[in-house]
Write a protein that holds these residues in place. Structure first.
Motif, mmCIF file in Angstrom:
data_model
loop_
_atom_site.group_PDB
_atom_site.id
_atom_site.type_symbol
_atom_site.label_atom_id
_atom_site.label_comp_id
_atom_site.label_asym_id
_atom_site.label_seq_id
_atom_site.Cartn_x
_atom_site.Cartn_y
_atom_site.Cartn_z
ATOM 1 N N LEU A 375 0.862 -1.181 0.000
ATOM 2 C CA LEU A 375 0.000 0.000 0.000
ATOM 3 C C LEU A 375 0.898 1.230 0.000
ATOM 4 C CD1 LEU A 375 -3.246 0.534 1.995
ATOM 5 C CD2 LEU A 375 -1.513 2.330 1.969
ATOM 6 N N TRP A 376 0.781 2.040 -1.039
ATOM 7 C CA TRP A 376 1.594 3.254 -1.202
ATOM 8 C C TRP A 376 0.732 4.480 -0.901
ATOM 9 C CZ3 TRP A 376 6.611 2.188 -3.117
ATOM 10 C CH2 TRP A 376 6.783 0.946 -3.732
ATOM 11 N N ASP A 377 1.141 5.285 0.045
ATOM 12 C CA ASP A 377 0.516 6.588 0.262
ATOM 13 C C ASP A 377 1.356 7.600 -0.510
ATOM 14 O OD1 ASP A 377 -0.227 9.163 1.276
ATOM 15 O OD2 ASP A 377 -1.103 8.187 3.027
ATOM 16 N N ILE A 378 0.845 8.059 -1.640
ATOM 17 C CA ILE A 378 1.636 8.887 -2.551
ATOM 18 C C ILE A 378 2.010 10.225 -1.921
ATOM 19 C CG2 ILE A 378 1.773 9.867 -4.860
ATOM 20 C CD1 ILE A 378 1.501 6.813 -4.775
ATOM 21 N N GLU A 379 1.072 10.858 -1.238
ATOM 22 C CA GLU A 379 1.339 12.174 -0.659
ATOM 23 C C GLU A 379 2.224 12.081 0.579
ATOM 24 O OE1 GLU A 379 -2.375 14.111 -0.010
ATOM 25 O OE2 GLU A 379 -2.821 14.327 -2.144
ATOM 26 N N ALA A 380 1.920 11.141 1.456
ATOM 27 C CA ALA A 380 2.704 11.004 2.684
ATOM 28 C C ALA A 380 4.035 10.302 2.430
ATOM 29 C CB ALA A 380 1.903 10.234 3.728
ATOM 30 N N GLU A 381 4.168 9.703 1.230
ATOM 31 C CA GLU A 381 5.377 8.970 0.853
ATOM 32 C C GLU A 381 5.701 7.865 1.853
ATOM 33 O OE1 GLU A 381 8.505 11.782 0.180
ATOM 34 O OE2 GLU A 381 7.686 12.394 -1.760
ATOM 35 N N THR A 382 4.655 7.141 2.258
ATOM 36 C CA THR A 382 4.837 6.001 3.147
ATOM 37 C C THR A 382 4.486 4.715 2.404
ATOM 38 O OG1 THR A 382 2.580 6.216 4.013
ATOM 39 C CG2 THR A 382 4.354 7.325 5.220
ATOM 40 N N VAL A 383 5.074 3.628 2.851
ATOM 41 C CA VAL A 383 4.885 2.332 2.202
ATOM 42 C C VAL A 383 4.573 1.292 3.283
ATOM 43 C CG1 VAL A 383 5.926 0.557 0.760
ATOM 44 C CG2 VAL A 383 6.537 2.952 0.406
ATOM 45 N N LYS A 384 3.518 0.522 3.066
ATOM 46 C CA LYS A 384 3.187 -0.582 3.962
ATOM 47 C C LYS A 384 3.158 -1.866 3.139
ATOM 48 C CE LYS A 384 0.236 2.347 6.868
ATOM 49 N NZ LYS A 384 -1.163 2.574 7.351
ATOM 50 N N THR A 385 3.872 -2.859 3.614
ATOM 51 C CA THR A 385 3.924 -4.137 2.918
ATOM 52 C C THR A 385 3.159 -5.191 3.708
ATOM 53 O OG1 THR A 385 6.099 -3.602 1.983
ATOM 54 C CG2 THR A 385 5.436 -5.909 1.953
ATOM 55 N N TYR A 386 2.305 -5.921 3.013
ATOM 56 C CA TYR A 386 1.479 -6.951 3.628
ATOM 57 C C TYR A 386 2.006 -8.329 3.224
ATOM 58 C CZ TYR A 386 -2.045 -3.297 4.514
ATOM 59 O OH TYR A 386 -2.704 -2.168 4.935
ATOM 60 N N TYR A 387 2.205 -9.186 4.222
ATOM 61 C CA TYR A 387 2.658 -10.558 3.990
ATOM 62 C C TYR A 387 1.559 -11.529 4.393
ATOM 63 C CZ TYR A 387 7.260 -8.299 3.927
ATOM 64 O OH TYR A 387 8.326 -7.483 3.646
ATOM 65 N N GLY A 388 1.555 -12.692 3.791
ATOM 66 C CA GLY A 388 0.564 -13.702 4.150
ATOM 67 C C GLY A 388 0.387 -14.749 3.076
ATOM 68 N N HIS A 389 0.349 -14.308 1.822
ATOM 69 C CA HIS A 389 0.236 -15.260 0.723
ATOM 70 C C HIS A 389 1.535 -16.057 0.581
ATOM 71 C CE1 HIS A 389 -3.676 -14.281 -0.913
ATOM 72 N NE2 HIS A 389 -3.399 -12.988 -0.822
ATOM 73 N N THR A 390 1.406 -17.289 0.159
ATOM 74 C CA THR A 390 2.566 -18.158 -0.013
ATOM 75 C C THR A 390 2.947 -18.334 -1.474
ATOM 76 O OG1 THR A 390 1.138 -20.112 -0.011
ATOM 77 C CG2 THR A 390 2.071 -19.422 2.104
ATOM 78 N N SER A 391 2.327 -17.559 -2.339
ATOM 79 C CA SER A 391 2.679 -17.544 -3.754
ATOM 80 C C SER A 391 2.313 -16.154 -4.299
ATOM 81 C CB SER A 391 1.935 -18.653 -4.503
ATOM 82 O OG SER A 391 2.440 -18.786 -5.806
ATOM 83 N N SER A 392 2.487 -15.967 -5.586
ATOM 84 C CA SER A 392 2.324 -14.641 -6.177
ATOM 85 C C SER A 392 0.931 -14.055 -5.934
ATOM 86 C CB SER A 392 2.578 -14.712 -7.684
ATOM 87 O OG SER A 392 1.682 -15.618 -8.299
ATOM 88 N N VAL A 393 0.901 -12.741 -5.702
ATOM 89 C CA VAL A 393 -0.363 -12.012 -5.610
ATOM 90 C C VAL A 393 -0.691 -11.529 -7.019
ATOM 91 C CG1 VAL A 393 -1.573 -10.017 -4.649
ATOM 92 C CG2 VAL A 393 0.017 -11.332 -3.225
ATOM 93 N N ASP A 394 -1.689 -12.161 -7.643
ATOM 94 C CA ASP A 394 -2.000 -11.883 -9.043
ATOM 95 C C ASP A 394 -3.055 -10.804 -9.232
ATOM 96 O OD1 ASP A 394 -0.201 -13.834 -9.886
ATOM 97 O OD2 ASP A 394 -1.687 -15.426 -9.738
ATOM 98 N N SER A 395 -3.812 -10.504 -8.168
ATOM 99 C CA SER A 395 -4.884 -9.520 -8.302
ATOM 100 C C SER A 395 -5.084 -8.776 -6.981
ATOM 101 C CB SER A 395 -6.185 -10.206 -8.712
ATOM 102 O OG SER A 395 -7.228 -9.265 -8.875
ATOM 103 N N VAL A 396 -5.404 -7.491 -7.076
ATOM 104 C CA VAL A 396 -5.714 -6.684 -5.895
ATOM 105 C C VAL A 396 -6.895 -5.772 -6.206
ATOM 106 C CG1 VAL A 396 -3.368 -6.657 -4.944
ATOM 107 C CG2 VAL A 396 -4.057 -4.879 -6.570
ATOM 108 N N ASP A 397 -7.671 -5.439 -5.164
ATOM 109 C CA ASP A 397 -8.731 -4.447 -5.314
ATOM 110 C C ASP A 397 -8.951 -3.756 -3.979
ATOM 111 O OD1 ASP A 397 -10.593 -2.979 -6.748
ATOM 112 O OD2 ASP A 397 -12.253 -4.303 -6.203
#
Length: 630
Positions: A375-397
């Protein structure tokens, strides 16, 4: 004298250019025309190389060559050398540091000023990907090896090809060059040596059961070290032309192996990330350590493309530091005595599979091949990375209110995440093959998913239950979309069709035929009047949602259309393609308006910002580019 005249001119500019590069923000370095920001540094696809004085580290990547300045307290990027049109796979400095050479999967070799980073020359001649480059001791010639099975020798001053060997029968994996010999290793299980002056073959080493992964010659020129894809390392006496010793220990393929500058050490690294040190004279094993990669990350290279991470290792000129790259896209600098990490270089990102903009904030979410979601906050220039999947994340919404994220993965699951707590809400398990597409309903009460198992499934967010399943698709489902009024689900498939389904029961309402290839993406217009679909036939088709009739076709891409999106006001359509281009179209007329280019590999996803002023593009090169359009 062409090269040296240019170097003299470049020297005058070097201090100014280095000073400005050192102050630059890496997110804006060497951006393509029209782009305003880069998120992520791309995939590390090439080897790493120390400058001869050890003050800088060059890293080959999917978007160019990153130059890092090494200081005692910090390592930071100071430049990005761009110009290749595909991933950089190999890099090497001349012994005096004046020139940096890079070989790419665009079949070319580029020469750069080692101080300023300015492009000097491009060497054309290989007919396939360039796997290895190495300068002669005096820096006057350069050897290169390619997947085209040839080894070439180049004159650096003139750029002329001096010699080409065609004796190998498989990919060239490594070259060595001194004032007497040019040696090359290959997956054909041989190492071949020729006289560098006459081009006459001297010797061929054939006693290998598997492909040879690399070679290195001792500084005194008397010993040749040979490594293989099954873990072997052999030392050969070049004067007596016999095998000296085998170096046992590696249990997987050796991916990097070299002599230290003084020749007193041989350092090697295998596919299990085990680094071993050997006495350069006797071959006696001295010590070893294993690199612990980032916890929670998954990496599975995809064959047939040029972006998967290349693991590699090199030793600094003074022998005190090792730089390693592993499949987690992290560069680590190690003290060779203590085996402790001195510095870590992060920010390099894996293949971007999908991106989506928040409808309420300047937030961007991206899913990656390494199993992470960011998750990228463009204005605040912060980045949060989420872990949990054990293979590629092919889709997000993202849900319409921005409170939830849905991810679909190759691990067969769909996961919902709370954007405030960053915690996982629930996991849906029912698909039998990877989940390629997930989207929220407009009211964020449901999630619909499409899978390679040829099904579309509907899920209730509150009860966490599956509500319905559609089995009517005859081939994998690669894209799904909700209509803005929430009444219809569209699914796109490998069977070249789009099916419109009732959003409560998933019963089929209509079947849209017309594409002459796999339908890769589908979207409803904001006013619910049009369905846009992109396909492997390089076209985008627009369909009337009331009559289900084909209205018009958008023609211009030269390869598969992989992704598309509507602007919030519905006036524009943006499309991305494996042809590396991003195209804008007038939604009503279908007229092509403009094209953006800048990614080194195909586009995987495009998305409009909520205000319609910016579009984001994700690519197989591992980067996201932001483009201002209004």
């Amino acid at each position: 004298m062409r090269i040296f005249r240019m170097l003299l001119i470049f020297f005058v500019l070097s201090c100014i250019l280095q000073l400005s590069a050192a102050r630059a923000d890496y997110t804006t370095m060497r951006l393509p025309k029209g782009a305003v920001k880069r998120l992520g540094k791309g995939v590390i696809t090439g080897n790493v190389a120390f400058s001869p004085n050890g003050s800088h580290l060059a890293v080959g990547s999917s978007i160019g060559i990153w130059i890092y300045e090494i200081r005692e307290d910090i390592v930071e990027e100071i430049d990005l050398l761009t110009g290749h049109t595909d991933s950089v796979y190999t890099i090497a400095y001349s012994k005096d540091g004046r020139i940096l050479a890079s070989g790419s999967w665009d079949n070319t070799i580029r020469l750069w000023d080692g101080q300023t980073g300015l492009h000097i020359d491009t060497l054309n001649g290989h007919k396939d990907k360039v796997n290895c480059v190495l300068f002669s001791e005096d820096g006057k010639t350069l050897a290169s090896g390619s997947i085209d099975k040839t080894v070439k020798l180049w004159d650096i001053e003139t750029g002329r090809n001096l010699l080409t060997t065609v004796d190998h029968t498989d990919n060239i994996t490594s070259v060595v060059l001194n004032n007497k010999i040019l040696a090359s290793s290959s997956l054909d299980k041989t190492v071949r040596m020729i006289d560098v002056q006459s081009g006459i073959p001297i010797r061929t080493f054939k006693k290998h059961e598997v492909g040879v992964s690399g070679i290195s010659i001792s500084p005194d020129g008397n010993t040749l070290a040979i490594s293989g894809i099954n873990g072997f390392i052999h030392l050969w006496d070049l004067e007596k032309s016999n095998s000296l010793i085998a170096l046992p220990g590696h249990t997987s393929g050796v991916i990097s192996m070299m002599y230290s500058e003084e020749g007193n050490r041989i350092v090697s690294m295998d596919r299990n990330n085990v680094v071993r040190f050997w006495n350069g004279k006797t071959g006696q094993h001295q010590s070893s350590f294993k690199i612990d990669t980032a916890i929670g990350k998954f990496k599975s290279p995809v064959s047939g493309h040029s972006a998967p991470v290349r693991s590699s290792m090199t030793i600094s000129p003074d022998g005190n530091t090792i730089a390693s790259v592993t499949l987690d896209n992290i560069v680590r600098l190690w003290n060779t005595d203590t085996k402790e990490v001195i510095h870590q270089i992060t920010g390099h990102t894996d293949i971007v599979n999908e991106i989506v903009y928040s409808k309420v904030e300047n937030i961007l979410v991206s899913g990656y091949e390494d199993g992470t979601m960011v998750l990228w906050d463009i204005e605040a220039e912060t980045v949060k990375t989420y872990y949990g999947h054990t293979s590629s994340v092919d889709s997000v919404d993202l849900s319409a209110d921005g409170n939830m994220i849905a991810t679909g993965s190759n691990d067969l699951t769909i996961r919902l995440w709370d954007t405030q707590t960053e915690e996982e809400i629930t996991t849906y398990k029912a698909h039998q093959i990877n989940v390629y597409s997930v989207v929220f309903s407009p009211n964020a009460k449901k999630v619909v998913s499409g899978s390679y198992d040829k099904t579309v499934r509907l899920w209730d967010i509150d009860t966490k239950r599956q509500l319905a399943i559609f089995n009517g698709q005859t081939q994998p489902v690669v894209s799904v979309a909700f209509s803005p009024d929430g009444s219809t689900v569209a699914s796109a498939s490998f069977d070249n069709t789009i099916r419109l389904l009732d959003s409560d029961t998933l019963t089929e309402k209509a079947l849209l035929r017309g594409h002459k290839g796999i339908v890769t993406c589908v979207k409803f217009s904001p006013d619910n009047s049009i369905i846009a679909s992109g396909a492997s036939d390089s076209t985008v088709r627009l369909w009337d949602t009331q009559t289900y009739e084909h209205k018009t076709t958008l023609i211009g891409h030269t390869s598969t259309v992989t992704t598309l999106d509507y602007s919030p006001d519905g006036n524009l359509i943006v499309t991305g393609s494996w042809d590396k281009s991003i195209r804008f179209w007038h939604a009503a007329s279908g007229d092509h308006l403009t094209t953006f280019t800048g990614h080194n590999i195909g586009i995987t996803s495009v998305a409009f910002s909520s205000d319609g002023k910016t579009i984001a593009s994700g690519s197989y090169d591992g980067t996201i580019l932001l483009w201002k359009i209004r």
